[in-house]
Scaffold this motif. Sequence first.
Motif, PDB file in Angstrom:
ATOM      1  N   CYS A 140       0.861  -1.175   0.000  1.00 21.59           N
ATOM      2  CA  CYS A 140       0.000   0.000   0.000  1.00 21.59           C
ATOM      3  C   CYS A 140       0.904   1.233   0.000  1.00 21.59           C
ATOM      4  O   CYS A 140       1.766   1.377   0.867  1.00 21.59           O
ATOM      5  N   THR A 141       0.704   2.121  -0.977  1.00 15.07           N
ATOM      6  CA  THR A 141       1.565   3.302  -1.104  1.00 15.07           C
ATOM      7  C   THR A 141       0.858   4.586  -0.688  1.00 15.07           C
ATOM      8  O   THR A 141       1.481   5.645  -0.689  1.00 15.07           O
ATOM      9  N   GLY A 142      -0.412   4.487  -0.335  1.00 13.19           N
ATOM     10  CA  GLY A 142      -1.114   5.681   0.114  1.00 13.19           C
ATOM     11  C   GLY A 142      -2.581   5.448   0.354  1.00 13.19           C
ATOM     12  O   GLY A 142      -3.175   4.535  -0.214  1.00 13.19           O
ATOM     13  N   THR A 143      -3.154   6.268   1.206  1.00 12.45           N
ATOM     14  CA  THR A 143      -4.584   6.243   1.498  1.00 12.45           C
ATOM     15  C   THR A 143      -5.135   7.632   1.241  1.00 12.45           C
ATOM     16  O   THR A 143      -4.614   8.614   1.768  1.00 12.45           O
ATOM     17  N   LEU A 144      -6.165   7.703   0.417  1.00  8.74           N
ATOM     18  CA  LEU A 144      -6.831   8.961   0.110  1.00  8.74           C
ATOM     19  C   LEU A 144      -8.109   9.017   0.942  1.00  8.74           C
ATOM     20  O   LEU A 144      -8.994   8.185   0.782  1.00  8.74           O
ATOM     21  N   ALA A 145      -8.173   9.969   1.842  1.00  5.66           N
ATOM     22  CA  ALA A 145      -9.284  10.038   2.792  1.00  5.66           C
ATOM     23  C   ALA A 145      -9.900  11.429   2.767  1.00  5.66           C
ATOM     24  O   ALA A 145      -9.316  12.363   3.304  1.00  5.66           O
TER      25      ALA A 145
END
Length: 122
Positions: A26-31
Amino acid sequence: RQEEALLATSSYDTTVKLWNAETGACTGTLAAHADPVYTIAFSPDGRYLASGSFDRRVLVWSVASRQVVREYIGHGGVFELSWNSAGDKLAASFSNGVSAVLDPRQPEPPSATPANPNAMQE
């Protein structure tokens, strides 16, 4: 430097996750959504990712900066998103039966209210 191959997943937990397609990391979470995210779509050039949620919002994210660059507010949850081949139009289908063609190149109105002036009601 070669760009990494990305996958994106939408989630009931209100986020969009970006994954390295080769390593599975996982390279990022967009929240930024308030309700489950039902649909996502990369622009044809891969520079943008659109997300649609039951919070009635379509968000267009910069993949490089991981920031929202455009927001549209509809009158129903967002079920489906699709970019045209040129990447300059984004079609959205809302739960109230409205379909809209959005132009991410156009500046938003200052109040950022309904973003679908070209909406077609069935």
